[in-house]
Design an enzyme around this catalytic site. Sequence first.
Site, PDB file in Angstrom:
ATOM      1  N   ASP A 155      76.365  45.088  78.108  1.00  0.00           N
ATOM      2  CA  ASP A 155      75.056  45.657  78.421  1.00  0.00           C
ATOM      3  C   ASP A 155      75.196  47.174  78.412  1.00  0.00           C
ATOM      4  OD1 ASP A 155      72.413  45.819  79.040  1.00  0.00           O
ATOM      5  OD2 ASP A 155      72.627  45.218  81.127  1.00  0.00           O
ATOM      6  N   SER A 156      74.099  47.851  78.183  1.00  0.00           N
ATOM      7  CA  SER A 156      74.123  49.306  78.030  1.00  0.00           C
ATOM      8  C   SER A 156      74.342  50.054  79.331  1.00  0.00           C
ATOM      9  CB  SER A 156      72.805  49.770  77.413  1.00  0.00           C
ATOM     10  OG  SER A 156      71.734  49.509  78.318  1.00  0.00           O
ATOM     11  N   GLY A 158      64.368  42.585  82.563  1.00  0.00           N
ATOM     12  CA  GLY A 158      63.485  42.908  83.681  1.00  0.00           C
ATOM     13  C   GLY A 158      63.047  41.740  84.531  1.00  0.00           C
ATOM     14  N   ASP A 163      72.308  34.988  81.420  1.00  0.00           N
ATOM     15  CA  ASP A 163      73.369  35.586  82.230  1.00  0.00           C
ATOM     16  C   ASP A 163      72.813  35.891  83.617  1.00  0.00           C
ATOM     17  OD1 ASP A 163      71.885  38.175  81.623  1.00  0.00           O
ATOM     18  OD2 ASP A 163      73.551  38.921  82.821  1.00  0.00           O
ATOM     19  N   CYS A 205      81.154  15.712  90.126  1.00  0.00           N
ATOM     20  CA  CYS A 205      81.721  16.821  89.352  1.00  0.00           C
ATOM     21  C   CYS A 205      83.197  16.569  89.096  1.00  0.00           C
ATOM     22  CB  CYS A 205      81.531  18.135  90.112  1.00  0.00           C
ATOM     23  SG  CYS A 205      82.239  19.574  89.274  1.00  0.00           S
TER      24      CYS A 205
END
Length: 377
Positions: free
Chosen positions: A91-92, A223, A273, A311
């Site tokens: 990511d930036s 966002g 993510d 699980c």
Amino acid sequence: MVFEIKHKDKKTSARIGILQTKKGKVETPFFMPVATRGSVKTLDSHELQKIKVPAVISNALILSLREGETIVNKFKGIGKFMNYKGINFTDSGGFQMYSPSIYLKSTKEGIFFRNPLNGEKIFMTPEKNMELQLKISSEVAMCLDSMPMYHNTTKNQIEEAVKKTSLWAKRCKLHHDELQKDTKTDKRQLLFGIIQGGKYEDLRGLSTKQLLEIDFDGYSIGGFGLGETIEEEFNIVKKVKQMLPENKPVYLMGIGNPVEILKGISMGVDIFDSRMPTQNARRGSLFTSEGKLRILREACKFDKNPIDKNCSCFVCKNYSRAFIRYQLIHDEFTGKKLATYHNIYYLTNLINIAKEKIKEGKFKDFMKEVEGKYKEN
């Protein structure tokens, strides 16, 4: 071809695809744990491989502190640096505009941050950010975007953020292309544009239209996960998806809740993510096949059962709820590690099951079943 669809669900817009990167192919949909500095908190790369996590996302801005990008570059990329065989996204750092402790201000030229280590100013431009992400050598980079603080933020301020995001996106694409003009197609870093606009459909539509004109390898919807309702979130996702071309991968940023992930998949989202699954795990909030388990509750004090009897992860095969709870209430690293391992395994496995259900034409029923469990819980 960067992205190819292999299977489609008949009752929803869910799909299975193949994303081609310079490191190899990865099947979508998938969830990426957050590895801010090249590591997922409490888990090493060997454990990520054991869980079969297909991709992780790191933060280029945070990695650049203490010469992180220079160190990574010496290893010829973040994948080799962290000894991870999966796909690396970066990511930036635009999300850090949501962090008042390091964000100072933004202009049309870029973003001013405060280095949290020494207090010095950092001026991040779209061009500098592309150079940084190429130096880190992730397989997929994100454009620098304007991430407004939605709490007490007006629509006009969010509209201004959309303008900056589109302006910076053009500059990112131009510079990114120029820096890779002599790179072979199969060796180039992919670049995704990020759609902004808050909860406003008209602004999201404008942002999507402007980014489509630039033509990115994929599109991220940014966002979210900041207090909007699920209804607002998925109204936006639906609108944006209707505008995006079918042959482009779609990445819904900041979403890590099982129900929201399945809802996103049903609408044709390919990538997710969030830091929430790992963060919540360390605080005792765990995902199970019967819904959410709050393991710090008194009811788990003497509980000999695993986190989830259905699980098959390493944790559930070997440890009791009582043991994990005891470690967590004493703030022990072991408890945090076991809880995190389980949550990441659960989400990875959930999406693998979802893909099988898409192939079988049973995805919608599976999604409703999981939603029901979490609603009851």
